[in-house]
Write an enzyme that holds these catalytic residues in place. Structure first.
Site, PDB file in Angstrom:
ATOM      1  N   ASP A 413       0.869  -1.152   0.000  1.00 56.84           N
ATOM      2  CA  ASP A 413       0.000   0.000   0.000  1.00 56.84           C
ATOM      3  C   ASP A 413       0.914   1.212   0.000  1.00 56.84           C
ATOM      4  O   ASP A 413       2.106   1.093   0.275  1.00 56.84           O
ATOM      5  CB  ASP A 413      -0.833  -0.083   1.282  1.00 56.84           C
ATOM      6  CG  ASP A 413      -1.650   1.146   1.487  1.00 56.84           C
ATOM      7  OD1 ASP A 413      -2.201   1.632   0.503  1.00 56.84           O
ATOM      8  OD2 ASP A 413      -1.731   1.610   2.627  1.00 56.84           O
ATOM      9  N   LYS A 934      -7.149  -4.749  -5.127  1.00 59.71           N
ATOM     10  CA  LYS A 934      -5.853  -5.063  -4.517  1.00 59.71           C
ATOM     11  C   LYS A 934      -5.737  -6.554  -4.257  1.00 59.71           C
ATOM     12  O   LYS A 934      -4.756  -7.199  -4.612  1.00 59.71           O
ATOM     13  CB  LYS A 934      -5.695  -4.320  -3.187  1.00 59.71           C
ATOM     14  CG  LYS A 934      -5.395  -2.847  -3.322  1.00 59.71           C
ATOM     15  CD  LYS A 934      -5.145  -2.241  -1.952  1.00 59.71           C
ATOM     16  CE  LYS A 934      -4.834  -0.761  -2.056  1.00 59.71           C
ATOM     17  NZ  LYS A 934      -4.507  -0.171  -0.770  1.00 59.71           N
TER      18      LYS A 934
END
Lengths: 1303, 364
Positions: A413, A934
């Site tokens: 991230d 993701k």
């Protein structure tokens, strides 16, 4: 209790079941039923508040634990063997003795379970016996009870700093506005206060709440584990429904703050509370190594099968060959002899028993112990400790430590992981004018510098003038020199009780231009209050449009400090001194302030606000009178997101100070000193679909309804109405265009951007809208959608005020970490929700992308384009890689993809191409991806490429990704604990990943892999001795070693050294592994533990056992040697071989190693000598009496031991020597370097890095553009205009090479 | 695999109350052990470092090997096979017997010639081939407590002895298959004087068993008289005489009869020898067994045809390393030579490759 028929009981139970299963629950107050028997209680079906997390009860422990343990295949195997041993025809040993291993292992495991369960029991008991106050109708007041007594339908009073015992619907608080604050750090780790509102319209705010007046039915949903969602309504007797959501629910485990007391109605209790439903115990993952190991165990089973078959056939043939019944064949008790085939059949099972340890059952226990040891060392690594947050690495998953050494892909991230998640206001643009805030930029630069050098500054600092602070004692002053850095950090620590409030974040130096503008505007606006200046509006929006809660710095949240209730007194001095005690000394706060004084001279010339900001803190004592109208400088802004805090601080710097926020009003102090109280009509909270939040307020002077909206630029810009609409004046168009331009510039600089708008809502419109809104809020079905729709309804035709640019600083040593990870052969992906420009910029800043990289940017709007772009890119990349001219000089390829494109690329038909392309790219940057994407990316890469993946993130949006990856790592940062709770490991900073992977990962992996290989070897080598002996005992299953000694051999003599080896062996020093990250590659892919390694070690084991058996055999052939006298040297030799084999494998010998190795040998001799010295007839029929003693005085014994050991180990020894001398692996070379003195080592390490490529030294820039087709600055893939015309959308694909501009 | 139920405290989801203790730093202790920085010896096996070891092994092993070899060669050993498989052999007739308890004793005598005189004490062994005394069920078929003189076990033999525990409802002493199959040939040795007269060589029946066996492990049941002590028991099926009539000497009778003890120590390998008698040297001047013709008189009782076994009589002197076995000496010599050779090879390797890798060539 009257007798009730079983039928009635059953009916009752069924009814309870149904009541619990229902989607909606109707709850009423318990008070009218107080004292009645249980069957009359209306809420009797719902679980009580007592919790029980234990698995076992005292009585049922043994059966339940046995049952649990027999779920494991290995134990069943063990027990099967033991049972087999009780069958007389096949038993190899005495049946009782055969039970020993299984009993030892199972009782050890049971002991562990019992201990864990006992700890759970204790903590349950502690929780269940916590005090709380429940209203009692009989006593007409709240009485003290225990947590376990709380039932659904009770009224519970929670006072300040008390922990909420169950999920409560908030009915009343001591606050006149009906609000209270809770801290949820126990639940999710978020330290900021959250506001909870009492359900409105149910009670009159009396001075004391009367629970008996409660006559509603509370209808709520079935318990679920969503901490952020709750739906219920209270139905009054007159059928009026009042809706309530999570904002009225006090969750079990939260702490009440800043509110004197509150009363709530228990809706869920005990195991049905949201916090308990969220508690799913530890995670269990199986590591890659363990999966491989299991296949090897299967090979062992096959091997065992083959060997047993050999034994069975051998027995058959041997018996067949006998001409008659020899005297040594013992018939059974009836004098009957089995036929050769039947004996062969029985022999198969006897051999299974005899050779059982070929299946390394104790390996599983050993691996577990090893992993516990490894985790101990990881969590105790002082380098992985972060002082600022006072936290270390934590291992949540206990069995995947070795996976850390095999990572090939990292998915990271950005915000909060690579960056600090400390937002700093950098620039803003108002009505199309940019204010660059140069001074602020300088301040930040200086601040950063001082942070690294604050020791020096401290020491040069003149002795501080004595302040009025009495608690600052002399002696603390004296020794501040050396430890000052530490202390100032601690001070920062204390302050960071309040999230997002480090000095870096809180201080903003205003732009002078903008200040003038504002003061001008203010003069203007005070003269004509009708027309407000957009500049003022902009700052008002900054100050108002958020959910920041204000608290006083000098009277921070009072925390529970043990049992002492002194903090509950209202004496401010008391609380203050408590607080001071807690933080150590307030001096630290002074010093951190003073430091700023010291910094740049530019600050001195600054405006009054800033100066005041710093000086006033020295008068801290004067602020103790908790009046809200105290000077605005010690306000603490408690924000849920760091951006909000940054914006409020920025507004404060310009004099627009947020003074207070209640659910219904916001107080803002204007630069003129005037306090404005805005009535809050509604707050349209942020959600990830709208990407914006709005607040609807009534201006106190103009009485206008104003809607301030802030949000991501793309979420705002399209709501400005069409720029070509007629009503939009040219001026506004220009503003929008200019702002958009500024936004792009900000994004290029890596700033996070937000747009601010304002809208005047007419009274009529508000009326009609608010009706819709109320309806939406009261809905139980589909509420989220309705609420969002109503928000969208209002957020139209906004007029743009301006935009802000907020910087998120990179974390400490992120670029170094990324470079090192890349050198370690790990591909790094960054998945972020940011804009591509921002992301690319951060990418360069953290060296994810290098200046000389070939950056491929794919972005397209529909699938057709996407397909063609992907194909052509892939083609080009392949050609590029295949070009012989590029070999060695190839530029690395990086890929930048945006979320929309990614979604298309991940569709099943394009997946393969995408994965292929991604595989060839060194780093990939995905922007604007959703949490689901993701995890999708991680899954696709993991499954398609069959690689080990690691995901690292800090926020709730990373949870999916963390769970999808092989290893999930949570950064315990500022964004709460959701990521950490979902992760396998948590660590304080991103930079710790370097040591965690490169050092601990490598260590854990090599240690465990070597340990496992060794374990297989050990068992095979030992068991084969018995197998070879079968050829000389007619395949009758005789063991020439006493069975007790055999058990001891595995249980005591040779069990500790491999475990120690697995925990403590160190092939390379940490410095070396960090210095040459390339060494990490040895663990990737197949790594140390390959298929071939397993077989090589098995072959070695066969060789060694052959030597170990046949040298003594030949030496003792045709002599009067007896069974155990023959077995004793064999046992001794295999002990030596097995231990010395380990010694060859051990890379570094510490004192512990020596002790354990020598101890094992000593233990062997002591036990054997004692056993055979004392046991005359204790273990019939095998009898080792006085055998070792006789052997030990026989020189032949030693001569045989020595030569056998030497011959057995010679090949392995030679192999190691030759490999190290002729073709040393990088690891071996590193070991050589490791032994040199530090200076030389340092130099060699540097050389190594440079030699092996992408080191810190940039590769030659002279390398010509490698491929003629890849010209810089040109669109290399000429998407034919016709094609794009047909597709009718814009498609961009550009290759950025060379110097990317960034500041 | 077993970590499924591990539960650390803070993973229980329990609410931890932040007390005063939370202010304590969680910083790990910076000790050498916890930081894995214990001083360590890190050997690296390279040609150069192990060279000395190889040469030293070579230098030590070769002399040891030579010593062993010479010792073994100095041991004199003579072996005569009296199984009687051949029709021409003197024991052929006796060997046709399959039975244990044939009523008529069969004797045969085998002449042999000793080429060298045996100077020191001579050990006389009997050797059996293809006799699997190490068979699992055979090995177990005994009762050590009974042999240790335990009175309870004497009358109630352990189950392990089945089916040789009882006979005709009487407990067998000593019970079990091992005892039952005890070697019962009698061997006698006669020296043929050059004059032609046969002189019987005195054979010592004691000192052939382990001292600990005779005095600790094996004990006769208590009783004034062995015959009384063994009252109520019966002899093993294959035996001709009860256990208390094995020898006239009360110190060598019953369970502590040394022939019995030696037999009860089951051999490790199917071809084995067991010490039968010792020929003590009584005069320093005369060799124990002079060179010349001898005759071995065998009372042939033990049937071996059922398992194609062989019976041998072995005469051997012994040294500190036991009986004659050149293997160990040869092994030492060859392993020593191999190590020496490997040392030379490593030396070469060191000079060929060592230079480039010894120091800093990491770019290799």
């Amino acid at each position: 209790m009257p007798w009730r028929s079983p039928l009635a009981l059953l009916r009752e139970a069924l009814r309870g079941q149904r009541a619990r299963e229902k989607d909606l629950r109707n709850l009423v107050s318990n008070l009218p039923y107080e004292g009645l028997e249980k069957g009359k209680q209306p809420n009797r079906y719902y679980s009580g508040n007592a919790i029980k997390t234990t698995k076992y009860t005292l009585l049922l422990f043994i059966p339940m634990n046995l049952f649990e343990q027999f779920h494991r295949l290995a134990n069943i195997y063990f027990v099967g063997l033991a049972i087999l041993n009780f069958v007389p025809v096949v038993n190899a040993f005495q049946p009782e003795v055969a039970l020993i291993p299984i009993i030892v292992i199972m009782s050890l495991t049971a002991l562990k379970h019992a201990w864990e369960d006992f700890r759970r029991y204790q903590s349950d008991k502690k929780l269940n016996h916590k005090p709380c106050s429940i209203y009692s109708r009989r006593e007409k007041q709240f009485v003290e009870r225990r947590w376990k007594d709380v039932r659904v339908g009770d009224f519970v009073k929670v006072v300040s700093n008390e922990i909420v015992p169950a999920d409560l619907l908030l009915l009343y608080t001591s606050d006149p506005n009906g609000v209270c604050h809770i801290e949820t750090s126990n639940l999710d780790g978020e330290t900021n206060l959250k506001l909870r509102k009492a359900i409105s319209g149910l009670c009159v705010p009396n001075p004391e709440y009367e629970p008996e007046s409660f006559n509603c039915t509370v209808v709520c949903e079935k318990p679920n584990n969503n901490l952020n969602n709750f739906k219920c309504y209270a139905e009054k007797p007159d059928q009026e429904k009042v809706g309530a959501g999570i904002e009225s629910l006090l969750l079990r485990g939260c702490t009440m703050r800043n509110t004197n007391h509150a009363v709530g109605f228990v809706v869920y209790a005990g195991h049905e509370t949201k916090s308990m439903l969220n508690n799913n115990g530890p995670r269990y993952k199986r590591s890659k190594l363990e999966r491989k190991l299991n296949t090897d165990v299967i090979f062992c089973v096959i091997l065992l099968f083959v060997m047993c078959l050999v034994g069975a056939v051998g027995q058959f043939l041997w018996l067949k060959a006998l001409p008659a019944v020899p005297p040594y064949l013992v018939p059974d008790s009836n004098g009957h002899l089995d036929s050769p085939s039947l004996s062969g059949f029985y022999m198969f099972f006897t051999m299974i028993i005899l050779l059982q340890i070929l299946i390394p059952i104790s390996l599983y226990l050993s691996i577990e112990l090893v992993k516990m040891g490894q985790i101990f060392f990881i969590t105790n690594d002082v380098d992985l400790y972060d002082q600022e947050t006072d936290s270390c690495v934590q291992c949540k998953s206990l069995n995947i430590t070795e996976d850390l050494g095999q990572i090939e892909y990292i998915f990271s991230d950005k915000t909060g992981t690579l960056t600090e998640n400390k937002m700093v206001f950098r620039r803003c643009s108002i009505m199309g004018t940019e204010y660059p805030h140069k001074e602020n930029a300088i301040r930040l630069a200086v601040l950063e510098e001082t942070e690294t050098e604050d020791d020096i500054i401290f020491n040069q600092r003149p002795r501080p003038t004595k302040t009025g602070w009495s608690l600052e004692s002399e002696d603390t002053q004296r020794h501040h020199g050396s430890s000052s850095r530490h202390k100032s950090k601690v001070a920062g620590n204390a302050r960071s009780d309040v999230a997002f409030s480090s000095p870096l974040e809180t201080e903003v130096i205003p732009d002078r231009m903008l200040l003038q503008q504002i003061s001008g505007a203010e003069r203007f606006s005070s003269s004509s209050s009708r027309e407000t200046d957009p500049h003022l509006d902009f700052f008002l929006a900054l100050a108002i449009c958020n959910t920041v809660v204000v608290s006083m710095a000098t009277a921070p949240r009072r925390r529970v400090s043990g049992v002492s209730s002194s903090s509950q007194t209202n004496n401010p001095l008391d609380t203050l001194s408590n607080w001071v005690k807690k933080t150590g000394s307030l001096r630290h706060i002074f010093t951190s302030w003073r430091q700023d004084h010291f910094n740049p001279p530019l600050k001195m010339e600054e405006s009054g606000e800033v100066d005041g900001l710093q000086t006033c803190s020295l008068h801290a004592p004067s602020l103790c009178d908790n009046r809200p109208s105290a000077t605005s400088d010690d306000l603490c802004f408690e924000a849920e997101s760091p951006d909000e805090a940054a914006l409020v601080n920025a507004a404060k710097a310009y004099g627009f100070t947020l003074l207070a926020r209640t659910p219904n009003s916001v107080t803002v102090r204007l630069p003129s000193g005037e306090d404005l109280v805005f009535q809050v009509l509604d707050t349209l909270t942020f959600d990830s679909v709208r990407k914006r939040m709005s607040i609807l307020v009534r201006h106190p002077i103009t009485r206008e309804c104003l809607l301030y909206t802030k949000g991501a630029d793309y979420a705002i810009m399209e709501l400005l109405g069409s720029p070509y609409a007629e009503h939009l004046t040219g001026n506004e168009k220009k503003t929008a265009a200019a702002t958009q331009h500024h936004l792009d510039c900000y994004a290029k600089d890596g700033l996070r951007t937000l747009c601010f708008t304002k809208k005047v809502v007419s009274a009529k419109m508000y009326e009609s809208w608010s009706v819709d809104r109320q309806r939406a809020l009261a809905a139980i079905e589909n509420r989220e959608q309705l609420v969002m729709d109503s928000a969208v309804q209002l957020e139209t035709n906004l007029s743009l005020l301006g935009a802000t640019g907020i910087e998120d600083c990179l974390q400490d040593s992120v670029p170094e970490t990324i470079v090192a990870l890349r050198e370690a052969g790990i591909q790094l992906w960054v998945l972020t929700g940011d804009k591509p420009e921002t992301a690319v910029n951060i990418g360069y800043a953290c060296r994810l992308l290098e200046e000389e990289d070939l950056v491929i940017n794919i972005s397209c709007n529909n699938k057709l384009t996407c397909t063609s772009i992907l194909d052509s890119t892939l083609e080009e990349v392949r050609r590029y890689a295949a070009d012989p001219r590029n070999v060695g000089t190839t530029q690395d390829i990086s890929l930048v993809i945006d979320g929309r494109t990614l979604a298309m690329l991940l569709s099943s038909d394009l997946q393969d191409g995408f994965v292929e392309l991604a595989r060839r790219c060194r780093s990939v940057l995905c922007c604007r991806v959703t949490p689901l994407q993701k995890s999708h990316v991680v899954k696709v890469i993991r499954e398609k490429l069959k690689v080990m993946t690691l995901a690292v993130g800090d926020g709730a949006n990373d949870v999916n990704m963390i769970q999808a990856a092989d290893i999930g790592i949570g950064i315990s940062g500022q964004e709460g604990m959701q990521a950490v709770m979902a992760s396998d490991f948590s660590m304080p900073r991103f930079k710790h990943l370097k040591k965690l992977l490169l050092v601990h990962g490598h260590w854990c992996y090599t240690r465990l892999a070597n340990m496992i290989i060794y374990f297989f070897y050990k068992n095979v080598a030992y068991v084969n001795l018995l197998f070879w002996y079968q050829f000389y005992c007619g395949f009758s299953g005789t063991a020439m070693i006493d069975y007790w000694l055999m058990i001891f051999f595995n249980l005591f003599f040779t069990s500790v050294p491999p475990i120690m080896f697995g925990i403590m062996d160190k092939d390379l020093s940490a410095e070396m592994l960090l210095g040459v990250p390339e060494l990490y590659r040895s663990g990737q892919g197949a790594g140390v533990y390959r298929f071939s390694t397993f077989w090589v070690s098995i072959l070695d084991a066969f060789y060694q056992s052959l030597v170990c058996f046949f040298i003594p055999y030949l030496a003792y052939r045709d002599s009067d040697i007896d069974l155990f006298t023959f077995g004793t040297p064999l046992n001794t030799i295999s002990l030596f071989i097995i231990l010395l084999h380990l010694s060859i494998e051990i890379k570094s010998w510490t004192l512990v190693h020596w002790l354990i190795m020598l101890g094992s040998v000593a233990l062997f001799f002591v036990v054997t000598v004692a056993y055979s010295g004392l046991c005359v007839t204790c273990n019939p029929p095998s009898n080792p009496y006085w055998i070792i003693q006789r052997q030990m005085v026989d020189p032949m014994f030693y001569l045989i031991c020595i030569i056998t050991t030497v011959v057995a180990l010679l090949p392995r020894y030679m192999f190691h020597v030759l490999r190290n001398s002729i073709a040393p692996s990088p690891l071996q070379q590193a070991r050589h370097v490791d032994r040199l003195d530090p200076g030389t080592r340092e130099q060699l390490m540097k050389e190594w890095r440079n030699l092996r490529g992408s080191g810190p030294v940039k590769r030659s820039r002279l390398s010509t553009p490698p491929s003629p087709t890849l010209d810089t600055h040109a669109d290399i893939y000429p998407v034919s205009p016709i094609a794009s015309d047909i597709m009718g959308d814009e498609s961009t694909l550009n290759v950025i090479t060379g110097n990317h501009h960034h500041t | 695999m077993m970590a499924t139920s591990y539960n650390a405290k803070d993973e229980d989801g329990h609410i931890t109350v932040s007390g005063p203790g939370t202010m304590r730093s969680k910083k790990p202790e910076n000790t050498a052990f916890k930081q894995q920085r214990l001083p360590a010896w890190q050997p690296i096996l390279t040609a150069w470092t192990v060279l000395p070891a190889f040469f030293i092994i070579g230098l030590i092993f070769i002399p040891i090997g030579i010593g062993l070899f010479v010792t073994s060669n100095n041991i004199k050993e003579f072996e005569v096979d009296y199984t009687g498989v051949d029709v021409s052999s003197p024991c052929f007739n006796c060997s046709q017997n399959y039975m244990w308890n044939s009523s008529r004793p069969c004797t045969c005598s085998i002449p042999f010639y000793l080429e060298q005189p045996y100077q020191s004490d001579v050990f006389m062994y009997y050797g059996l081939s293809n006799f699997y005394q190490n068979h699992r069920r055979y090995v177990k078929s005994r009762d050590d407590s009974q042999l240790n003189g335990d009175l309870v076990s004497l009358t109630k033999p352990s189950k392990e002895c089945e089916p040789y525990a009882t006979n005709e409802n009487k407990p067998i002493a000593p019970c079990g298959a091992i005892a039952n199959s005890m070697f019962n040939d009698t061997l006698e040795l006669f020296y043929s004087d050059p004059n032609g007269t046969l002189i019987q060589i005195p054979l010592s029946t004691t000192g052939i068993a382990w001292w600990t066996d005779k005095h600790v492990k094996f004990r006769n049941p208590a009783g004034s008289n062995l015959t009384v002590a063994f009252q109520g028991t019966t002899k093993p099926v294959n035996w001709r005489r009860p256990v208390y009539e094995l020898d006239a000497d009360p110190e060598n009778n019953g369970f502590i009869n040394e022939d019995f003890i030696v037999w009860m120590r089951t051999a490790a390998l199917p071809t084995f020898r067991k010490l039968y008698r010792i020929i003590n040297k009584n005069n320093n001047m005369i060799p124990t067994l002079p060179q010349g013709n001898y005759t071995l008189e065998v009372v042939y009782n033990y049937p071996v045809r059922s398992f194609e076994g062989r019976k041998r009589m072995i005469l051997s002197t012994i040294s500190w390393m036991g009986g004659k076995n050149p293997f160990l000496g040869l092994a030492y010599i060859s392993v020593g030579s191999v190590c020496f050779f490997l040392g030379v090879v490593l030396l070469l390797i060191h000079y060929r490759c060592g230079n480039q890798n010894n120091s800093q060539d990491i770019s290799n």
